[in-house]
Design a protein around this motif. Structure first.
Motif, short mmCIF file in Angstrom:
data_model
loop_
_atom_site.label_atom_id
_atom_site.label_comp_id
_atom_site.label_asym_id
_atom_site.label_seq_id
_atom_site.Cartn_x
_atom_site.Cartn_y
_atom_site.Cartn_z
N ILE A 131 -1.42 2.44 -5.80
CA ILE A 131 -0.55 2.65 -5.42
C ILE A 131 1.46 2.92 -6.96
N SER A 145 0.61 -1.62 0.01
CA SER A 145 0.02 -0.38 -0.10
C SER A 145 0.75 1.50 0.05
N ASN A 146 0.95 2.19 -0.13
CA ASN A 146 1.20 3.72 -0.55
C ASN A 146 0.16 4.27 0.80
N VAL A 199 -2.57 -6.25 -3.05
CA VAL A 199 -3.21 -4.64 -3.80
C VAL A 199 -3.65 -3.96 -2.41
#
Length: 152
Positions: A112, A97-98, A127
């Motif tokens: 992402i 993840s971001n 994701v």
């Protein structure tokens, strides 16, 4: 079943509980490092002791360790160590993840934008993004098609 370790400072209790689970449950269980209670090293120790696989989450790792990028050597190191917990290495699962507002923001972004280079060799990547399907499509185009087989 993938779970986070729960409240910190209870590693021994967590190991005991896992070891006492029926095989029907224990053999389906994985543990994941998190950004607050259990560092990658902490949960790795629990996974070794309880003999269950570790799902490495690079975003949780960088937040917990207060790192500035996925390029930090500890990301590749922990990925490799987590892989050793998988009886069949080709089944290794990781999470990505971001951060939403910044790199270290624990809140997940829609997409992402950054991937650890060492994830190029990982067989299974889950994701964690708000726009998961679109994020996966974007990764297929921008990251997966351009990746080469390189060992971290």
């Amino acid at each position: 079943m993938n779970i986070h370790g729960g409240k910190g400072d209870r590693a021994q209790r967590l190991i005991q509980v896992i070891q006492n689970l029926p095989d029907e449950i224990r053999l389906r269980l994985t543990l994941e490092n998190d950004e607050y209670a259990y560092s990658s090293e902490d949960i790795l120790e629990v996974c070794h002791a309880a003999q269950i696989p570790m799902v490495f989450d690079a975003h949780h790792h960088v937040i917990h360790e207060q790192l500035e990028s996925y390029d930090h050597p500890s990301v590749a190191l922990m990925l490799a160590e987590a892989q050793k917990t998988w009886t069949i290495p080709e089944w290794q699962l990781v999470h990505i993840s971001n951060g939403d507002k910044s790199f270290a923001d624990p809140k997940h972004s829609d997409y992402i934008h950054l991937m650890p280079d060492c994830y190029k060799t990982v067989p299974w990547i889950e994701v964690e993004a708000k726009q998961k399907e679109l994020a996966i499509a974007q990764l297929r185009t921008n990251w997966l098609d351009s990746r080469s087989i390189v060992r971290c």
